[in-house]
Design a protein around this motif. Structure first.
Motif, PDB file in Angstrom:
ATOM      1  N   CYS A 199       0.799  -1.244   0.237  1.00 15.34           N
ATOM      2  CA  CYS A 199      -0.014   0.038  -0.080  1.00 15.34           C
ATOM      3  C   CYS A 199       0.852   1.142  -0.163  1.00 15.34           C
ATOM      4  O   CYS A 199       0.494   2.340  -0.560  1.00 15.34           O
ATOM      5  N   SER A 200       2.027   1.441   0.641  1.00 16.71           N
ATOM      6  CA  SER A 200       2.909   2.392   0.959  1.00 16.71           C
ATOM      7  C   SER A 200       3.445   2.691  -0.416  1.00 16.71           C
ATOM      8  O   SER A 200       3.509   3.966  -0.969  1.00 16.71           O
ATOM      9  N   PHE A 201       3.887   1.712  -1.022  1.00 14.49           N
ATOM     10  CA  PHE A 201       4.453   1.563  -2.368  1.00 14.49           C
ATOM     11  C   PHE A 201       3.534   2.385  -3.490  1.00 14.49           C
ATOM     12  O   PHE A 201       3.698   3.200  -4.362  1.00 14.49           O
ATOM     13  N   LEU A 202       2.174   1.837  -3.512  1.00 21.09           N
ATOM     14  CA  LEU A 202       1.117   2.303  -4.346  1.00 21.09           C
ATOM     15  C   LEU A 202       0.860   3.749  -4.164  1.00 21.09           C
ATOM     16  O   LEU A 202       0.594   4.512  -4.967  1.00 21.09           O
ATOM     17  N   LEU A 203       0.755   4.303  -2.957  1.00 19.35           N
ATOM     18  CA  LEU A 203       0.418   5.293  -2.385  1.00 19.35           C
ATOM     19  C   LEU A 203       1.441   6.506  -2.874  1.00 19.35           C
ATOM     20  O   LEU A 203       1.326   7.587  -3.220  1.00 19.35           O
ATOM     21  N   ILE A 204       2.834   6.063  -2.403  1.00 23.41           N
ATOM     22  CA  ILE A 204       3.970   7.003  -2.696  1.00 23.41           C
ATOM     23  C   ILE A 204       4.046   7.302  -4.140  1.00 23.41           C
ATOM     24  O   ILE A 204       4.342   8.324  -4.636  1.00 23.41           O
ATOM     25  N   GLY A 205       3.583   6.307  -4.955  1.00 17.47           N
ATOM     26  CA  GLY A 205       3.865   6.314  -6.561  1.00 17.47           C
ATOM     27  C   GLY A 205       2.637   6.924  -7.053  1.00 17.47           C
ATOM     28  O   GLY A 205       2.387   6.837  -8.207  1.00 17.47           O
ATOM     29  N   TYR A 206       1.660   7.533  -6.651  1.00 14.06           N
ATOM     30  CA  TYR A 206       0.290   7.999  -6.727  1.00 14.06           C
ATOM     31  C   TYR A 206       0.386   8.715  -7.970  1.00 14.06           C
ATOM     32  O   TYR A 206      -0.271   8.695  -9.106  1.00 14.06           O
ATOM     33  N   ASN A 207       1.230   9.654  -8.158  1.00 15.14           N
ATOM     34  CA  ASN A 207       1.453  10.737  -9.457  1.00 15.14           C
ATOM     35  C   ASN A 207       2.116   9.993 -10.368  1.00 15.14           C
ATOM     36  O   ASN A 207       2.116  10.810 -11.528  1.00 15.14           O
ATOM     37  N   GLN A 208       2.685   8.955 -10.202  1.00 19.95           N
ATOM     38  CA  GLN A 208       3.503   8.272 -11.358  1.00 19.95           C
ATOM     39  C   GLN A 208       4.197   9.132 -12.188  1.00 19.95           C
ATOM     40  O   GLN A 208       4.520   8.782 -13.381  1.00 19.95           O
ATOM     41  N   THR A 209       4.878  10.030 -11.346  1.00 22.68           N
ATOM     42  CA  THR A 209       6.242  10.820 -11.960  1.00 22.68           C
ATOM     43  C   THR A 209       7.395   9.874 -11.722  1.00 22.68           C
ATOM     44  O   THR A 209       7.484   8.982 -11.003  1.00 22.68           O
ATOM     45  N   GLU A 210       8.400  10.539 -12.696  1.00 26.07           N
ATOM     46  CA  GLU A 210       9.809   9.410 -12.291  1.00 26.07           C
ATOM     47  C   GLU A 210      10.199   9.746 -10.881  1.00 26.07           C
ATOM     48  O   GLU A 210      10.610   8.513 -10.397  1.00 26.07           O
ATOM     49  N   GLU A 211      10.246  10.864 -10.228  1.00 21.50           N
ATOM     50  CA  GLU A 211      10.505  10.833  -8.914  1.00 21.50           C
ATOM     51  C   GLU A 211       9.753  10.148  -7.956  1.00 21.50           C
ATOM     52  O   GLU A 211      10.066   9.373  -6.832  1.00 21.50           O
ATOM     53  N   ALA A 212       8.563   9.973  -8.196  1.00 21.95           N
ATOM     54  CA  ALA A 212       7.372   9.380  -7.470  1.00 21.95           C
ATOM     55  C   ALA A 212       7.798   8.067  -7.486  1.00 21.95           C
ATOM     56  O   ALA A 212       7.831   7.308  -6.570  1.00 21.95           O
ATOM     57  N   MET A 213       7.967   7.589  -8.480  1.00 19.87           N
ATOM     58  CA  MET A 213       8.152   5.875  -8.840  1.00 19.87           C
ATOM     59  C   MET A 213       9.437   5.502  -8.134  1.00 19.87           C
ATOM     60  O   MET A 213       9.707   4.597  -7.682  1.00 19.87           O
ATOM     61  N   ASP A 214      10.537   6.521  -8.528  1.00 20.72           N
ATOM     62  CA  ASP A 214      11.611   5.990  -7.701  1.00 20.72           C
ATOM     63  C   ASP A 214      11.817   5.876  -6.210  1.00 20.72           C
ATOM     64  O   ASP A 214      12.253   4.986  -5.243  1.00 20.72           O
ATOM     65  N   ASN A 215      10.963   6.799  -5.463  1.00 20.64           N
ATOM     66  CA  ASN A 215      10.587   7.097  -4.219  1.00 20.64           C
ATOM     67  C   ASN A 215       9.853   5.816  -3.784  1.00 20.64           C
ATOM     68  O   ASN A 215       9.873   5.154  -2.610  1.00 20.64           O
TER      69      ASN A 215
END
Length: 643
Positions: A199-215
């Motif tokens: 869940c944390s992985f999916l929520l942190i990557g919510y914006n689906q930008t490169e920075e969001a996905m890396d984090n």
């Protein structure tokens, strides 16, 4: 038993419903409000029922069908990790996922867990405290998200509007946490533990930008690494010790049995998992990276769910950590994290980043309390956890609201917020006061922690606490002073905070004050009975009547002084006096004319000591030191147990 199952399963149902509601409007808002209300009401009913009953109860000794369902669901999570790992070429995450799930599958199919008689569900005073944190604070964050996400998507038109997915993940998170805190079977705890990681992985990557996905992948691999340690602990505990219940493991570790020393191996691996989940150095990067996500995600991860899972596990293990190398590992990493992340917070002017480092710092203090293992340290850790959950969620949500109103979350842009946005400023002041001012429980808890550290004979921990608390005072005072530092021409600006956001903010503010008023009752009704059960001994009143009277007097002064000042100034015109600026003030507190008749500009700001405490100077060395200490102590602990 029924209400516990309801608290676990209902948020999952709510998540399913929210994921299907694609249309934005009154119906979805009403349904979300209703779901939150049902969860809060159920949590309160459970808490009252448990307090009236006053007993620790355990349920479900036989759960073969549930176990097989969980195993299938775990492989579903593996498939999800594989999909994203191969899509974004982060293959190491897929490897970690298959390793731990493969271990658990082998164990389940061997039939050994079923042969061990143990209950799967536990309800004691600690689960009551955790259920209140997750249910009430978590649902208030969900309520806040209704209005916040509307503004968020309006301000970020370049991001795809996926609010139905976002709301579903919030409820899924709450369900996973409910399952985790009510589970006593290690396999069940592990299952819900992994859901929170996904869940944390999916929520942190919510914006689906490169920075969001890396984090988000950073959060995923760090938590999967902890999950692998968790799986190793379960396999060893079941195959070598014939133990599958976390409380049985702790009891065996402190039993004095000739084989009890072997229990330190699963305990140290579980503690390692707790350190990763609670973002202790060197694993703090994943929680800092979570700031790219919308504010409700940050609030949920930092206050009510993700990180609380880590310290909750460590508190459960506390008696088994007392006086051994595993406990030394936990106290060293936790105490060092408390000090160094407090230092790092000084150099930050981004409000969310200050809160992120502050969160990691406070988690380090709670972690160190659990590592000490003494009952007074655990008392301080639980109280710290409760105050931190309310205060930090309030602060994160406040910063998000201020950002929506001003377009900035920089602390320096909050100068004079008491005039510009008085409502939000008052809310933030309550949140900051809850973090470091007397008589709020964070300060009382630190006093109890200091006493426990002294009693344990650890001078290093005392040093960590004293200097860490000093730096904490520094950055909170800076922020508090900024809110009330008024420019001469400060004017009120439009407050666009929605009703749903105000509902959450005001409720959390009230909870903060109520917790301050009632924490002696919370101590005697929840924490002390839990400690008596955990340590099988009488736990004395850790507050004391004299200290209680002093705290009541201080609280009365805090409440009375603002009212008295307002009464004394009632009917009088408030006058803002221009500052002296080494010359004639131009009238805006920004420009002045010096003695040579030249006009100059000046801007007063906080000092962030970037030359001393910046991330470039402090973070990497801190992570290297923490990683080295962690590896050495892990090797010493496992080697000592084997020998």
């Amino acid at each position: 038993m029924e209400i516990i199952l309801f608290l676990i399963l209902f948020p999952f149902l709510a998540a399913l419903v929210m994921s299907c509601m694609k249309q934005h409007g009154l119906l979805r808002r009403t349904v979300q409000f209703t779901f939150c209300g049902i969860i809060v009401a159920s949590v309160i009913v459970f808490a009252v029922t448990n307090l009236i009953g006053g007993k620790t109860v355990a349920y479900l000794p036989h759960t073969h069908v549930f176990d097989m369902f969980m195993l299938a669901a775990e492989w579903g999570l593996v498939a999800l990790v594989f999909y994203f790992s191969f899509k974004y070429r982060k293959y190491y995450c897929a490897l970690l996922s298959i390793l731990q799930t493969g271990l658990m599958t082998w164990l389940e199919l061997s039939g050994r867990p079923e042969a061990i008689e143990a209950n799967h569900i536990l309800a004691d005073k600690l689960t009551v405290a955790m259920a209140l944190i997750v249910g009430i604070v978590g649902c208030l964050i969900c309520v806040y998200a209704i209005g916040y996400m509307k503004d968020y998507n309006r301000h970020h038109l370049d991001y795809k509007d996926r609010r139905s997915f976002f709301f579903a993940m919030l409820f899924l998170f709450l369900g996973a946490m409910m399952g985790l805190i009510f589970s006593s079977n290690l396999i069940w705890i592990y299952f819900f533990w992994e859901i929170t990681s996904i869940c944390s992985f999916l929520l942190i990557g919510y914006n689906q930008t490169e920075e969001a996905m890396d984090n988000s992948f950073r959060a995923l691999w760090m938590n999967l690494l902890g999950g692998l340690g968790f799986a190793v602990a379960i396999v060893y505990s079941v195959t070598q010790l014939n133990i599958i219940n976390i409380q049985d493991l702790v009891d065996f570790a402190v039993s004095g049995d000739e084989r009890a020393a072997l229990a330190v191996i699963p305990v140290v691996f579980l503690a390692f998992a707790g350190l990763t989940k609670s973002a202790q150095l060197p694993f703090s990067g994943w929680l800092l990276g979570a700031m790219v996500a919308p504010t409700p995600t940050s609030a949920l991860l930092h206050s009510a769910t993700m990180v609380k899972a880590g310290v909750y596990l460590l508190i459960r293990l506390a008696p088994a950590l007392q006086g051994n190398t595993a406990g030394l590992m936990v106290t060293t990493v936790g105490g060092f994290t408390f000090l160094m992340t407090s230092v790092l917070a000084i150099s930050q002017d981004d409000g969310k980043k200050v809160l992120a480092y502050s969160t990691i710092s406070n988690l380090g203090l709670i972690t160190a309390c659990a590592g000490v293992g003494m009952h007074e340290a655990v008392w301080a850790g639980i109280l710290l956890m409760m105050f931190h959950a309310v205060s930090k969620s309030l602060m994160f949500l406040s910063v998000g609201a201020v950002e929506n109103c001003t377009g900035s979350r920089n602390v320096e842009d909050m100068h004079g917020l008491i005039v510009k946005l008085p409502g939000l400023a008052y809310v933030m002041i309550i949140g900051i006061a809850g973090m470091f001012l007397a008589p709020f429980g964070m300060l009382i808890s630190k006093w109890a922690a200091l006493k426990a550290y002294v009693d344990s004979g650890s001078i290093l921990l005392v040093i960590f606490l004293v200097f860490g608390s000093a730096t904490t005072l520094f950055y909170w005072t800076k922020w508090l002073g900024t809110l009330v530092a008024v420019h001469h021409h400060s004017e009120r600006i439009k407050n666009v905070t929605k009703k749903s956001e105000w509902t959450a903010l005001l409720t959390l503010s009230i909870l903060m004050v109520l917790l301050c008023l009632t924490f002696p009752v919370v101590s005697s009704g929840l924490i002390e009975p839990f400690l008596m059960d955990m340590y099988n001994t009488h736990v004395p009143n850790l507050i004391g009547t004299g200290n209680l009277y002093i705290m009541i007097m201080m609280l009365c002064l805090i409440l009375v002084l603002p009212v008295a000042v307002r009464l004394l100034t009632f009917g009088k015109k408030n006058k803002l006096v221009m500052s002296y600026m080494s010359g004639a003030n131009a009238g805006d507190d920004r420009h002045f004319t010096d003695s040579f008749g030249e006009e100059k500009a000046m801007y007063l700001a906080n000092w962030y000591l970037p030359d001393y405490f910046s991330e470039n100077r402090v973070l990497v060395p801190s992570m290297i030191f923490a990683a080295g200490a962690l590896i050495i102590l892990l090797i010493l602990t496992i080697g000592g147990a084997v020998v």
